[in-house]
Design a protein around this motif. Sequence first.
Motif, PDB file in Angstrom:
ATOM      1  N   PHE A 159      42.261 -59.245 -23.043  1.00 31.90           N
ATOM      2  CA  PHE A 159      42.145 -59.252 -24.500  1.00 31.90           C
ATOM      3  C   PHE A 159      42.835 -58.025 -25.098  1.00 31.90           C
ATOM      4  N   MET A 160      42.515 -56.836 -24.566  1.00 29.78           N
ATOM      5  CA  MET A 160      43.100 -55.610 -25.107  1.00 29.78           C
ATOM      6  C   MET A 160      44.580 -55.493 -24.759  1.00 29.78           C
ATOM      7  N   MET A 161      44.974 -56.004 -23.588  1.00 31.49           N
ATOM      8  CA  MET A 161      46.384 -55.966 -23.215  1.00 31.49           C
ATOM      9  C   MET A 161      47.221 -56.786 -24.186  1.00 31.49           C
ATOM     10  N   THR A 197      44.233 -44.983 -21.724  1.00 30.67           N
ATOM     11  CA  THR A 197      43.644 -46.086 -22.480  1.00 30.67           C
ATOM     12  C   THR A 197      43.564 -47.367 -21.657  1.00 30.67           C
ATOM     13  N   VAL A 198      44.470 -47.532 -20.697  1.00 31.21           N
ATOM     14  CA  VAL A 198      44.458 -48.716 -19.831  1.00 31.21           C
ATOM     15  C   VAL A 198      43.087 -48.906 -19.190  1.00 31.21           C
ATOM     16  N   VAL A 199      42.480 -47.811 -18.761  1.00 32.59           N
ATOM     17  CA  VAL A 199      41.149 -47.877 -18.153  1.00 32.59           C
ATOM     18  C   VAL A 199      40.061 -47.750 -19.211  1.00 32.59           C
ATOM     19  N   ASP A 200      40.253 -46.842 -20.161  1.00 25.94           N
ATOM     20  CA  ASP A 200      39.198 -46.537 -21.131  1.00 25.94           C
ATOM     21  C   ASP A 200      38.819 -47.750 -21.974  1.00 25.94           C
ATOM     22  N   ASN A 201      39.791 -48.530 -22.421  1.00 25.87           N
ATOM     23  CA  ASN A 201      39.494 -49.623 -23.345  1.00 25.87           C
ATOM     24  C   ASN A 201      38.612 -50.712 -22.737  1.00 25.87           C
ATOM     25  N   PRO A 202      39.006 -51.321 -21.612  1.00 28.45           N
ATOM     26  CA  PRO A 202      38.118 -52.359 -21.071  1.00 28.45           C
ATOM     27  C   PRO A 202      36.773 -51.813 -20.623  1.00 28.45           C
ATOM     28  N   VAL A 203      36.744 -50.581 -20.113  1.00 27.93           N
ATOM     29  CA  VAL A 203      35.469 -49.991 -19.689  1.00 27.93           C
ATOM     30  C   VAL A 203      34.555 -49.799 -20.894  1.00 27.93           C
ATOM     31  N   PHE A 209      50.078 -52.361 -17.358  1.00 26.99           N
ATOM     32  CA  PHE A 209      49.015 -52.159 -16.370  1.00 26.99           C
ATOM     33  C   PHE A 209      47.632 -52.588 -16.858  1.00 26.99           C
ATOM     34  N   GLY A 210      47.561 -53.251 -18.026  1.00 25.26           N
ATOM     35  CA  GLY A 210      46.266 -53.533 -18.638  1.00 25.26           C
ATOM     36  C   GLY A 210      45.298 -54.285 -17.746  1.00 25.26           C
ATOM     37  N   LEU A 211      45.797 -55.271 -16.992  1.00 24.94           N
ATOM     38  CA  LEU A 211      44.905 -56.062 -16.149  1.00 24.94           C
ATOM     39  C   LEU A 211      44.308 -55.241 -15.009  1.00 24.94           C
ATOM     40  N   TYR A 212      45.040 -54.246 -14.525  1.00 28.33           N
ATOM     41  CA  TYR A 212      44.497 -53.382 -13.478  1.00 28.33           C
ATOM     42  C   TYR A 212      43.322 -52.564 -14.012  1.00 28.33           C
TER      43      TYR A 212
END
Length: 456
Positions: free
Chosen positions: A373-375, A144-150, A88-91
């Motif tokens: 990148f994080m995904m 983390t899916v949301v926390d990392n890119p934010v 779900f990383g891109l979402y």
Amino acid sequence: MSSGPGADSAPAPNTHDDARTTSLKPKGGTFSSLKVRNYRLFATGQVVSNTGTWMQRIAQDWLVLSLTGSSAAVGITTALQFLPMLLFGLYGGVIADRYPKRRLLLITQLAMGLTGLALAVLTLSGHVQVWHVYLTAFALGLVTVVDNPVRQAFVVEMVGPADLRNAVSLNSANFQSARLVGPAIAGVLITAVGSGWAFLLNGLSYAAPLAGLLMMRTSELHEVEQAPRGKGQLREGLRYVAGRPDLIWPIVLVGFIGTFGFNFPIWLTAFVNDVFHAGAGTYGLLNTLMAAGSLIGALLAARRGTSRLRLLVGAAALFGLLEITAALAPTFWVFAALLVPIGMFGLTINVTANSSVQLATDQAMRGRVMSLFMMVFMGGTPLGAPLVGWVTDVYGARVGFLAGGVVSVLAASAIGFTLARAGGLRLRIDLRRGRRHVAFVPREPVPRKEELAATV
């Protein structure tokens, strides 16, 4: 952005050009970003929660090994924690581009604290089973899916593009400073009172970043463009990266390194348990030594003025060679000493790739690009960790570590030559005294390749 304490008396909002503006120069100094009040609050909260995070990581790995006796089980735990990023990383990137980042961070930091407290209750009550650890690891991964890119994209809002590279480096130094303290505390707690107290302290540590976010002056944040709601935003982000060699190849490289070269929970637990026949205190020591190297790498990166891709490729190659050397180390202290430069070059890879990708990305795309990148960097772990864990269980810790180093060297070599070719460069070897022995030089003047060549 939502308002916070102190916002009424703050100066007018900051605005700036796109982060790729080349005329913007850093203010200078290793700690220049800390002059920004909002970033100081952010960094203070992060060092507390990061210390708790490292305590939980060490305690979690050791708890799983204690419950199962299997390095593969440690790999499964790591994989489950990063599986949501792969799925779900891109979402998460789309969410980061659409909504106010400070508000999102308040939600994600609270949720992370609750997962730590849940695992603490299970462990301290004596009811913990390995599937409980798997479940909480997966839940943490979802957050983390949301926390990392934010969190990655929020840095430029606090400090602006001129200090972005410095702030990214200091974030890494912050994380690695906590890594020096967290494993040591975790080792003492596990030996003295058990893993549950490490989980409890981690859960409580999230009060610090929550307080820091609430105390920020939101009117001092740099304004950034937010992406409107719309269809096809995932595809738009992927097309954007696919058309940019200066973005896609660094992301591919960190994907290989993250998937096969960063499986230290598996390797270090296996070396401690099977090769050196030691306990949790030794495991904490090895993590602390690696953190010391990482901290050195972060501080050096904070002083560095540029994030050239040749530095990224060179650090990745040296990182892999050091892993190969450590895998063959004859004694404990040789192995332990090699973890310091491994940590230093591993951190250099992370900071250089992160800052170069962010600085090359348009504002409205930054969340989606950093989520990709994080995904790739973290999301590859669910694929690599079980495989590396199986290799380590079947063939031994040395072979598992050696394999990770070999993959890292091969990936760095292949992508280094790909970037050089795309940038119109060729490898020149000159063994004469006083000359630069190995260097990439222009193959031929090709105008369209000048920009990429400059980044290499």
